[in-house]
Design a protein around this motif. Structure first.
Motif, PDB file in Angstrom:
ATOM      1  N   SER A 136       0.884  -1.273   0.029  1.00 26.64           N
ATOM      2  CA  SER A 136       0.051  -0.017   0.135  1.00 26.64           C
ATOM      3  C   SER A 136       0.909   1.140   0.126  1.00 26.64           C
ATOM      4  N   PHE A 137       0.427   2.199  -0.797  1.00 32.74           N
ATOM      5  CA  PHE A 137       1.292   3.394  -1.018  1.00 32.74           C
ATOM      6  C   PHE A 137       0.698   4.492   0.145  1.00 32.74           C
ATOM      7  N   ASP A 138      -0.230   3.999   0.944  1.00 30.70           N
ATOM      8  CA  ASP A 138      -1.055   5.006   1.658  1.00 30.70           C
ATOM      9  C   ASP A 138      -0.169   5.229   2.772  1.00 30.70           C
ATOM     10  N   ARG A 139       0.289   6.673   3.176  1.00 29.08           N
ATOM     11  CA  ARG A 139       0.815   6.894   4.401  1.00 29.08           C
ATOM     12  C   ARG A 139       0.070   8.068   5.210  1.00 29.08           C
ATOM     13  N   PRO A 140      -0.817   7.576   6.009  1.00 31.72           N
ATOM     14  CA  PRO A 140      -2.018   8.374   6.606  1.00 31.72           C
ATOM     15  C   PRO A 140      -1.460   9.263   7.750  1.00 31.72           C
ATOM     16  N   ASN A 141      -0.296   8.926   8.138  1.00 33.06           N
ATOM     17  CA  ASN A 141       0.420   9.907   8.998  1.00 33.06           C
ATOM     18  C   ASN A 141       0.909  11.273   8.257  1.00 33.06           C
ATOM     19  N   LEU A 142       0.996  11.254   6.989  1.00 34.38           N
ATOM     20  CA  LEU A 142       1.369  12.487   6.259  1.00 34.38           C
ATOM     21  C   LEU A 142       0.011  13.466   6.140  1.00 34.38           C
ATOM     22  N   THR A 143       0.374  14.759   6.344  1.00 35.78           N
ATOM     23  CA  THR A 143      -0.586  15.758   6.004  1.00 35.78           C
ATOM     24  C   THR A 143      -0.251  16.037   4.667  1.00 35.78           C
ATOM     25  N   LEU A 144      -1.209  16.260   3.737  1.00 32.40           N
ATOM     26  CA  LEU A 144      -1.058  16.698   2.315  1.00 32.40           C
ATOM     27  C   LEU A 144      -1.285  18.180   2.070  1.00 32.40           C
ATOM     28  N   GLU A 145      -0.571  18.960   1.690  1.00 26.86           N
ATOM     29  CA  GLU A 145      -1.052  20.426   1.592  1.00 26.86           C
ATOM     30  C   GLU A 145      -0.355  21.216   0.179  1.00 26.86           C
ATOM     31  N   VAL A 146      -1.228  21.771  -0.517  1.00 23.44           N
ATOM     32  CA  VAL A 146      -0.677  22.500  -1.825  1.00 23.44           C
ATOM     33  C   VAL A 146      -1.270  23.918  -1.487  1.00 23.44           C
ATOM     34  N   ARG A 147      -0.384  24.807  -1.847  1.00 21.48           N
ATOM     35  CA  ARG A 147      -0.567  26.464  -1.674  1.00 21.48           C
ATOM     36  C   ARG A 147      -0.123  26.947  -2.966  1.00 21.48           C
ATOM     37  N   CYS A 193      -9.995  14.990  -3.015  1.00 19.70           N
ATOM     38  CA  CYS A 193      -8.847  14.378  -2.099  1.00 19.70           C
ATOM     39  C   CYS A 193      -7.525  14.079  -2.568  1.00 19.70           C
ATOM     40  N   ARG A 194      -6.550  14.776  -1.962  1.00 16.99           N
ATOM     41  CA  ARG A 194      -5.279  14.388  -2.684  1.00 16.99           C
ATOM     42  C   ARG A 194      -4.861  13.085  -2.542  1.00 16.99           C
ATOM     43  N   ARG A 195      -4.853  12.548  -1.275  1.00 14.85           N
ATOM     44  CA  ARG A 195      -4.422  11.117  -1.183  1.00 14.85           C
ATOM     45  C   ARG A 195      -5.230  10.123  -1.935  1.00 14.85           C
ATOM     46  N   ARG A 196      -6.470  10.217  -2.177  1.00 16.64           N
ATOM     47  CA  ARG A 196      -7.038   9.296  -3.203  1.00 16.64           C
ATOM     48  C   ARG A 196      -6.432   9.536  -4.520  1.00 16.64           C
ATOM     49  N   MET A 197      -6.038  10.621  -5.034  1.00 17.34           N
ATOM     50  CA  MET A 197      -5.652  11.145  -6.234  1.00 17.34           C
ATOM     51  C   MET A 197      -4.207  10.268  -6.237  1.00 17.34           C
ATOM     52  N   CYS A 251      -9.650  11.100   2.383  1.00 16.88           N
ATOM     53  CA  CYS A 251      -8.603  10.790   3.613  1.00 16.88           C
ATOM     54  C   CYS A 251      -9.024  11.790   5.106  1.00 16.88           C
ATOM     55  N   GLY A 252      -9.414  12.668   4.764  1.00 19.53           N
ATOM     56  CA  GLY A 252      -9.805  13.727   6.146  1.00 19.53           C
ATOM     57  C   GLY A 252      -8.628  14.377   6.600  1.00 19.53           C
ATOM     58  N   TYR A 265     -13.782  17.763 -14.959  1.00 23.66           N
ATOM     59  CA  TYR A 265     -14.530  16.898 -14.315  1.00 23.66           C
ATOM     60  C   TYR A 265     -13.707  15.463 -14.736  1.00 23.66           C
ATOM     61  N   ILE A 266     -13.268  15.162 -15.762  1.00 20.88           N
ATOM     62  CA  ILE A 266     -12.580  13.985 -16.262  1.00 20.88           C
ATOM     63  C   ILE A 266     -11.193  13.895 -15.370  1.00 20.88           C
ATOM     64  N   ILE A 267     -10.666  15.065 -15.079  1.00 19.22           N
ATOM     65  CA  ILE A 267      -9.243  14.941 -14.114  1.00 19.22           C
ATOM     66  C   ILE A 267      -9.853  14.406 -12.804  1.00 19.22           C
ATOM     67  N   GLN A 268     -11.262  15.186 -12.286  1.00 17.16           N
ATOM     68  CA  GLN A 268     -11.516  14.404 -11.017  1.00 17.16           C
ATOM     69  C   GLN A 268     -11.768  12.854 -11.251  1.00 17.16           C
ATOM     70  N   MET A 269     -12.308  12.501 -12.229  1.00 22.68           N
ATOM     71  CA  MET A 269     -12.699  11.068 -12.277  1.00 22.68           C
ATOM     72  C   MET A 269     -11.357  10.120 -12.332  1.00 22.68           C
ATOM     73  N   ILE A 270     -10.264  10.929 -13.078  1.00 26.18           N
ATOM     74  CA  ILE A 270      -8.949  10.095 -12.821  1.00 26.18           C
ATOM     75  C   ILE A 270      -8.422  10.037 -11.289  1.00 26.18           C
ATOM     76  N   ASN A 271      -8.661  11.194 -10.822  1.00 24.04           N
ATOM     77  CA  ASN A 271      -8.103  11.451  -9.315  1.00 24.04           C
ATOM     78  C   ASN A 271      -8.910  10.495  -8.532  1.00 24.04           C
ATOM     79  N   GLN A 272     -10.503  10.238  -8.636  1.00 21.79           N
ATOM     80  CA  GLN A 272     -10.920   9.193  -7.937  1.00 21.79           C
ATOM     81  C   GLN A 272     -10.728   7.835  -8.480  1.00 21.79           C
ATOM     82  N   GLY A 273      -9.922   7.676  -9.197  1.00 20.83           N
ATOM     83  CA  GLY A 273      -9.825   6.029  -9.692  1.00 20.83           C
ATOM     84  C   GLY A 273     -10.725   5.462 -10.711  1.00 20.83           C
ATOM     85  N   LEU A 274     -11.375   6.215 -11.475  1.00 19.66           N
ATOM     86  CA  LEU A 274     -12.541   5.609 -12.422  1.00 19.66           C
ATOM     87  C   LEU A 274     -11.700   5.387 -13.624  1.00 19.66           C
ATOM     88  N   LEU A 275     -10.780   6.334 -14.060  1.00 20.50           N
ATOM     89  CA  LEU A 275      -9.862   6.195 -15.191  1.00 20.50           C
ATOM     90  C   LEU A 275      -8.716   6.234 -14.776  1.00 20.50           C
TER      91      LEU A 275
END
Length: 719
Positions: free
Chosen positions: A195-206, A365-369, A382-383, A457-467
């Motif tokens: 698993s690539f999930d690192r739940p202890n990392l807070t992800l932020e973009v500015r 959600c950035r982690r889902r992407m 991820c929250g 919308y398509i980028i969001q679908m990619i981010n959500q794992g539909l594409l």
């Protein structure tokens, strides 16, 4: 001794992480393997522990010459015999290592790919029990960090046919994994992808405006903590390092243009916590096993998601909360696009850069992407990223998603994102007409949606794992199992409402709490850190090689009083128990005996601070400004300080006039300033805001009007 006993004795763990035990069993059975585990996920354990159970030597191929000594020191600190062989050693050191090898006194030998030829005539096929290729993505032109020296490693399998070969990397998509196996002549190798999930990392973009001021405010939350700031160029590394140093931060620059001895010194000081922050190019950090990095900042946008993921993975390797902050700007994209255009495999590199930009602009959600990029899918948000902490509005987009996914299906998954949008909108350009896709049923099914909105919308679908994007197949879009559930099982889809530019600019991020967990005795934890530093200095080790932060926090929480209790602490193995157990127990026992009174012990003496009588009055303006710098909203500051929001705006305006180091774009636009500015003379004459308030019929609050007056006074127009 069995693998579980060895795990506890040498590494201090009671159980394996996910996949480690299965991988170790396959390694002991001499199978060839392809292992992908995130940074900090325990890759090294997969070959270090089996090396103790196999006859002969484990040969570890690593590109990280500057770090081999630290890796070997860490192994020796755990009671494991290890060495390294590379071009940084003088002749006598190399001969000493060869003698240890000849006498069968090594279990692991680290070697750079450029130095293997010098070793071969010293090795018999029976000497090597296992070959570990670390940072294996370096062998693939599809990977993000291609190294030509790695392309010659296929001969290792031929030279040592009886030895198992394990290729390990932290980041590799499907195309890269297939290429790695082909290049190493292990096409049959079983793949393990953790698993690539690192739940202890807070992800932020500015956004990247006023980065220095933002970095300075961010670092104030991490006093005395370790972190890395990645910059795009050598010049920006040095410039940022000098500026932060002048502001009192413990910081140094690191890049390939510096002398080797200077780079080595910076790295060593960082590992030993003598320097807290390193401003670096991507040359820094690979293979550093420093567990207590609390933050990673990207001062500029990385060139692809693989590199970004690997770099943020250097934070929080001890499992404790850490923060990954990314700045991005249009200028970064232009510069990176120029770099990509001049590189080999430029089309793929530009496509991966575009995916990185989509991550920075994401509304979901950035982690889902991030996970979907590596073919891993989260069911829920991820929250713990800036998007989740400031959720946009969502709407039911099931029909929109079905139209897009159906079009991908009917186009036989042979279309790029741009071509898909043209087909959905019923475009009649040459690309569409030449493809023949104007004949499919969904041609023109999305005419009512703008081109830009379809793109979002398509980028969001990619981010959500539909594409997913197949970079090795001309960037064509592919359906995932989740997409098929939407198409054929009527699974609902929600997409974010695309915000207007001014709404996007006004989004605020929630301040992250950096306090220690409540169950940890903070005085004891401070004392444990001080004791660890003393031991590390005496033994010339990095502090984390004594015990990690996670181990110290477990000690401070559980307060072990006997050797048996201390042995149960996470990260305490038999070797470290024998070496350090009694020293640390003296501290915990002293703490326990004196808990009811003042806590005084030999390492750190704490005294209550005397309250100053008739001290200086608090600066009410700065109290508001500091809360604003910490990421609080006007409403939150108003509640904390029990003041009106108009008063808070006045404080921010005063600070802007004197220092110009607060960002007021979210509170007053240039258009609003232009509308108010003609009445500045009236205000100057009467020194009252009421005439202005009445002139605009209450359109602007007194706080906004006051803010405008300060801005006009400073002769500044907000852009």
């Amino acid at each position: 001794m069995n693998k579980h006993d060895l795990l506890k004795k040498h590494f201090g763990y009671d159980s394996f992480r996910p996949l480690q035990e299965q991988i170790i069993d396959d390694v002991l059975a001499h199978k060839d393997l392809m292992v992908v585990m995130p940074t900090g996920g325990g890759k090294s354990m997969c070959f270090q522990l089996p090396s103790l159970m196999l006859e002969g030597v484990t040969l570890v191929v690593s590109p990280l010459i500057a770090l081999m000594k630290d890796q070997v020191d860490s192994l020796r600190a755990n009671g494991i015999t290890a060495g390294y062989f590379n071009s940084s050693q003088v002749g006598t050191e190399q001969q000493e290592m060869l003698q240890l090898l000849k006498e069968n006194r090594l279990k692991l030998l680290y070697v750079a790919p450029e130095s293997i030829q010098l070793l071969l005539h010293h090795l018999k096929p029976t000497d090597i029990s296992l070959i570990a290729i670390d940072e294996a993505h370096c062998i693939s032109t599809w990977g993000h960090d291609f190294r030509p020296a790695y392309t010659q490693l296929a001969y290792l399998k031929k030279s040592f046919p009886e030895a198992g070969l394990i290729a390990l990397t932290a980041t590799a998509d499907r195309a890269t994994r297939a290429d790695i196996k082909k290049q190493l002549a292990i096409s049959h190798a079983q793949e393990y992808v953790a698993s690539f999930d690192r739940p202890n990392l807070t992800l932020e973009v500015r956004p990247g405006n006023d980065r220095l001021a933002q970095v300075r405010r961010f670092l104030k939350k991490y006093q005395d903590e370790s972190g890395i700031i990645y910059c795009l160029s050598r010049k920006s590394c040095e410039k940022l390092s000098d500026k932060l140093s002048s502001l009192g931060f413990s910081v140094a620059a690191y890049h390939a243009g510096l002398e080797h001895r200077f780079r080595e010194s910076v790295q060593e000081q960082f590992i030993k916590d003598e320097i807290k922050i390193v401003c670096a190019t991507i040359a820094f950090g690979m293979g550093i096993d420093k567990s207590n990095v609390r933050f990673v900042i990207h001062y500029n946008m990385p060139k692809n998601i693989e590199g970004y993921y690997q770099e943020i993975g250097r934070a929080g390797r001890d499992g404790i909360d850490a923060h990954a902050l990314l700045f991005h700007s249009y200028a970064d994209v232009i510069q990176l696009r120029n770099f990509a255009s001049d590189s080999g495999n430029s089309e793929v590199q530009i496509a991966k850069l575009e995916r990185m930009k989509q991550f920075a602009d994401a509304l979901t959600c950035r982690r889902r992407m991030l996970l979907s990029y590596f073919n891993e899918y989260l069911e829920n948000d991820c929250g713990n990223c800036d998007v989740c902490l400031n959720k946009p509005d969502f709407f039911d987009a099931t029909l929109i998603a079905q139209k897009a996914l159906s079009a991908v299906y009917r186009m036989n998954e042979n279309a790029s994102l741009n071509l898909l949008i043209d087909v959905l909108r019923g475009a009649q350009n040459a690309t569409v007409l030449d493809s023949g896709f104007q004949a499919i049923k969904t041609y023109g099914a999305g005419r009512d949606i703008s081109w830009n909105n379809w793109q979002q919308y398509i980028i969001q679908m990619i981010n959500q794992g539909l594409l997913e994007i197949a970079f090795h197949e001309f960037n064509h879009l592919k359906l995932t199992p989740q997409a098929k559930a939407v198409l054929f099982e009527k699974q609902p889809v929600k997409l974010a409402v695309i915000p207007k530019p001014e709404e996007l600019a006004a989004r605020n991020t929630r301040a992250v709490q950096e306090d220690l967990p409540s169950e940890i005795n903070k005085d004891l934890y401070a004392g444990l850190r001080k004791l660890r530093m003393q031991i590390a200095s005496q033994e010339n080790l990095a502090p984390y090689m004594v015990f990690s932060d996670a181990t110290l926090k477990d000690i401070a929480s559980r307060i072990p009083l006997t050797i048996d209790e201390f042995e149960d602490i996470t990260g305490v193995g038999k070797h470290k128990l024998d070496t350090y157990g009694e020293i640390f127990l003296n501290l915990t026992q002293g703490f326990e005996m004196m808990r009811e009174g003042d806590f005084i012990y030999r390492v750190v003496k704490t005294k209550p601070k005397k309250k100053k009588k008739n001290g200086p009055k608090k600066d009410t303006v700065m109290e508001s400004v500091q809360l604003y710098w910490a990421g609080k909203t006007l409403e939150e500051i108003s509640e904390i300080r029990a003041l009106k929001t108009d008063t808070i705006l006045t404080h921010l305006g005063k600070r802007y006039v004197s220092h110009k180091d607060v960002d007021l774009n979210a509170h007053l636009s240039s258009e609003e300033v232009k509308e108010i500015e003609p009445l500045y003379a009236t205000y100057e004459k009467e020194k009252a805001l009421k005439p202005l308030f009445e002139h605009f019929n209450g359109k602007y609050s007194y706080g906004k009007l006051r803010l405008a007056m300060y801005l006009i006074e400073a002769t500044v127009t907000i852009k």
